[in-house]
Design a protein around this motif. Sequence first.
Motif, PDB file in Angstrom:
ATOM      1  N   GLY A 122       0.811  -1.211   0.000  1.00  0.00           N
ATOM      2  CA  GLY A 122       0.000   0.000   0.000  1.00  0.00           C
ATOM      3  C   GLY A 122       0.844   1.262   0.000  1.00  0.00           C
ATOM      4  N   THR A 123       1.927   1.234   0.779  1.00  0.00           N
ATOM      5  CA  THR A 123       2.830   2.392   0.815  1.00  0.00           C
ATOM      6  C   THR A 123       3.519   2.567  -0.532  1.00  0.00           C
ATOM      7  OG1 THR A 123       3.237   1.935   3.161  1.00  0.00           O
ATOM      8  CG2 THR A 123       4.755   3.439   2.063  1.00  0.00           C
ATOM      9  N   PHE A 124       3.924   1.454  -1.125  1.00  0.00           N
ATOM     10  CA  PHE A 124       4.562   1.482  -2.441  1.00  0.00           C
ATOM     11  C   PHE A 124       3.620   2.059  -3.492  1.00  0.00           C
ATOM     12  CE2 PHE A 124       5.542  -1.157  -6.369  1.00  0.00           C
ATOM     13  CZ  PHE A 124       6.594  -0.348  -6.788  1.00  0.00           C
ATOM     14  N   GLY A 125       2.367   1.611  -3.482  1.00  0.00           N
ATOM     15  CA  GLY A 125       1.378   2.117  -4.432  1.00  0.00           C
ATOM     16  C   GLY A 125       1.123   3.599  -4.256  1.00  0.00           C
ATOM     17  N   SER A 126       1.133   4.060  -2.995  1.00  0.00           N
ATOM     18  CA  SER A 126       0.933   5.480  -2.715  1.00  0.00           C
ATOM     19  C   SER A 126       2.062   6.320  -3.296  1.00  0.00           C
ATOM     20  CB  SER A 126       0.842   5.703  -1.202  1.00  0.00           C
ATOM     21  OG  SER A 126       0.759   7.076  -0.897  1.00  0.00           O
ATOM     22  N   TYR A 127       3.305   5.845  -3.175  1.00  0.00           N
ATOM     23  CA  TYR A 127       4.436   6.585  -3.725  1.00  0.00           C
ATOM     24  C   TYR A 127       4.412   6.599  -5.248  1.00  0.00           C
ATOM     25  CZ  TYR A 127       7.232   7.919   0.304  1.00  0.00           C
ATOM     26  OH  TYR A 127       7.683   8.558   1.426  1.00  0.00           O
ATOM     27  N   LEU A 128       3.965   5.507  -5.849  1.00  0.00           N
ATOM     28  CA  LEU A 128       3.858   5.480  -7.310  1.00  0.00           C
ATOM     29  C   LEU A 128       2.923   6.586  -7.789  1.00  0.00           C
ATOM     30  CD1 LEU A 128       3.555   1.642  -8.051  1.00  0.00           C
ATOM     31  CD2 LEU A 128       5.486   3.115  -8.609  1.00  0.00           C
ATOM     32  N   THR A 129       1.789   6.749  -7.102  1.00  0.00           N
ATOM     33  CA  THR A 129       0.817   7.758  -7.493  1.00  0.00           C
ATOM     34  C   THR A 129       1.328   9.167  -7.220  1.00  0.00           C
ATOM     35  OG1 THR A 129      -0.980   6.200  -7.011  1.00  0.00           O
ATOM     36  CG2 THR A 129      -1.571   8.515  -7.192  1.00  0.00           C
ATOM     37  N   LYS A 130       2.085   9.330  -6.131  1.00  0.00           N
ATOM     38  CA  LYS A 130       2.646  10.648  -5.828  1.00  0.00           C
ATOM     39  C   LYS A 130       3.617  11.085  -6.919  1.00  0.00           C
ATOM     40  CE  LYS A 130       2.407  10.324  -0.777  1.00  0.00           C
ATOM     41  NZ  LYS A 130       3.204  10.217   0.462  1.00  0.00           N
ATOM     42  N   LEU A 131       4.447  10.143  -7.364  1.00  0.00           N
ATOM     43  CA  LEU A 131       5.459  10.477  -8.360  1.00  0.00           C
ATOM     44  C   LEU A 131       4.882  10.584  -9.760  1.00  0.00           C
ATOM     45  CD1 LEU A 131       8.348   8.143  -7.109  1.00  0.00           C
ATOM     46  CD2 LEU A 131       8.129  10.603  -6.746  1.00  0.00           C
ATOM     47  N   GLN A 132       3.859   9.769 -10.041  1.00  0.00           N
ATOM     48  CA  GLN A 132       3.272   9.745 -11.388  1.00  0.00           C
ATOM     49  C   GLN A 132       1.778   9.482 -11.259  1.00  0.00           C
ATOM     50  OE1 GLN A 132       5.594   7.668 -14.421  1.00  0.00           O
ATOM     51  NE2 GLN A 132       3.700   6.842 -15.279  1.00  0.00           N
ATOM     52  N   PRO A 133       0.944  10.535 -11.237  1.00  0.00           N
ATOM     53  CA  PRO A 133      -0.497  10.377 -10.999  1.00  0.00           C
ATOM     54  C   PRO A 133      -1.209   9.445 -11.977  1.00  0.00           C
ATOM     55  CG  PRO A 133       0.142  12.676 -10.783  1.00  0.00           C
ATOM     56  CD  PRO A 133       1.327  11.953 -11.337  1.00  0.00           C
ATOM     57  N   ASP A 134      -0.664   9.272 -13.183  1.00  0.00           N
ATOM     58  CA  ASP A 134      -1.356   8.435 -14.164  1.00  0.00           C
ATOM     59  C   ASP A 134      -0.852   6.993 -14.174  1.00  0.00           C
ATOM     60  OD1 ASP A 134       1.131   8.880 -15.233  1.00  0.00           O
ATOM     61  OD2 ASP A 134       0.439   9.547 -17.197  1.00  0.00           O
ATOM     62  N   PHE A 135      -0.053   6.602 -13.161  1.00  0.00           N
ATOM     63  CA  PHE A 135       0.406   5.203 -13.129  1.00  0.00           C
ATOM     64  C   PHE A 135      -0.773   4.290 -12.822  1.00  0.00           C
ATOM     65  CE2 PHE A 135       1.869   1.343 -11.141  1.00  0.00           C
ATOM     66  CZ  PHE A 135       2.881   0.941 -11.996  1.00  0.00           C
ATOM     67  N   ASP A 136      -0.905   3.227 -13.607  1.00  0.00           N
ATOM     68  CA  ASP A 136      -2.012   2.285 -13.446  1.00  0.00           C
ATOM     69  C   ASP A 136      -1.539   0.920 -13.909  1.00  0.00           C
ATOM     70  OD1 ASP A 136      -4.439   0.829 -13.547  1.00  0.00           O
ATOM     71  OD2 ASP A 136      -5.581   2.654 -13.945  1.00  0.00           O
ATOM     72  N   SER A 137      -1.606  -0.066 -13.042  1.00  0.00           N
ATOM     73  CA  SER A 137      -1.133  -1.409 -13.392  1.00  0.00           C
ATOM     74  C   SER A 137      -1.917  -2.007 -14.548  1.00  0.00           C
ATOM     75  CB  SER A 137      -1.231  -2.332 -12.163  1.00  0.00           C
ATOM     76  OG  SER A 137      -2.569  -2.425 -11.699  1.00  0.00           O
TER      77      SER A 137
END
Length: 272
Positions: free
Chosen positions: A218-233
Amino acid sequence: MSTPRLVAKIEAEEPTLRLAVLIDADNAQAAVIEGILGEVARFGEATVKRIYGDFTSSNSASWKKVLHKYAIKPVQQFAYSTGKNATDSTLIIDAMDLLYTRRFDGFCLVTSDSDFTGLATRLREEGLVVMGFGENKTPDAFRNACHKFILTEVLRPTQPEPEKVSDPKTEAAGVAAASGTTIRVTTAATPEKPQLPRKFMLSALEQSSDESGWAHLGTFGSYLTKLQPDFDSRVYGFKKLSDLVKSRQDIFMTDERTVPGREQKQLYLKPR
């Protein structure tokens, strides 16, 4: 940067964010509205659903078919002059009116138009969650102005595989093979999925890991979104981030840990 409220609501079992869904009919596709509203429901309740456009135009015919089904309120806006988009102004004015009611936790802006970048930025300045929905052509300026940006391409309904029937081209090829004649048969190309941004993901993992080098999913996913809002698996062919991580054992090491006092397990990962 993602707000703590957004992260908390994403991880909560019951979404409680009160959201206003505003749709730019000139820059959105009616075919994905079911997927969009389903995605909105993951984060909260669509308290307001409005769509803006000129519904006397033939270009809005596809939207007219779904407005009643999904209880979306149409806001008619005639074009005052050729080449000028009056719809944008009406949507922005309405958004500010809704903002000052102080009844909403966030806004969902459905558009591929970068003209709404200023609106998204203003809403964020008020401490509200801003989610964007748009096509792959959406400029980075609007994407990055949102806390979370979701590509509508991943929300399109999947088409069922057609039943296998006799193909005249195949039959013709068989006849040609028997007669020694060569027939060239072409097939439609399947769009390739983009390459996984390995360097970006490892950078986010480094920032979200603890002293032992492990990071909670969950923390990892949160950082992905912070760095790149359009990241989507889903862009890379995986329904969930956990599925993506588990499939890439060449990049990540994973560990499922039992939560003390509960049967639930949580996924942790670290770079390989």
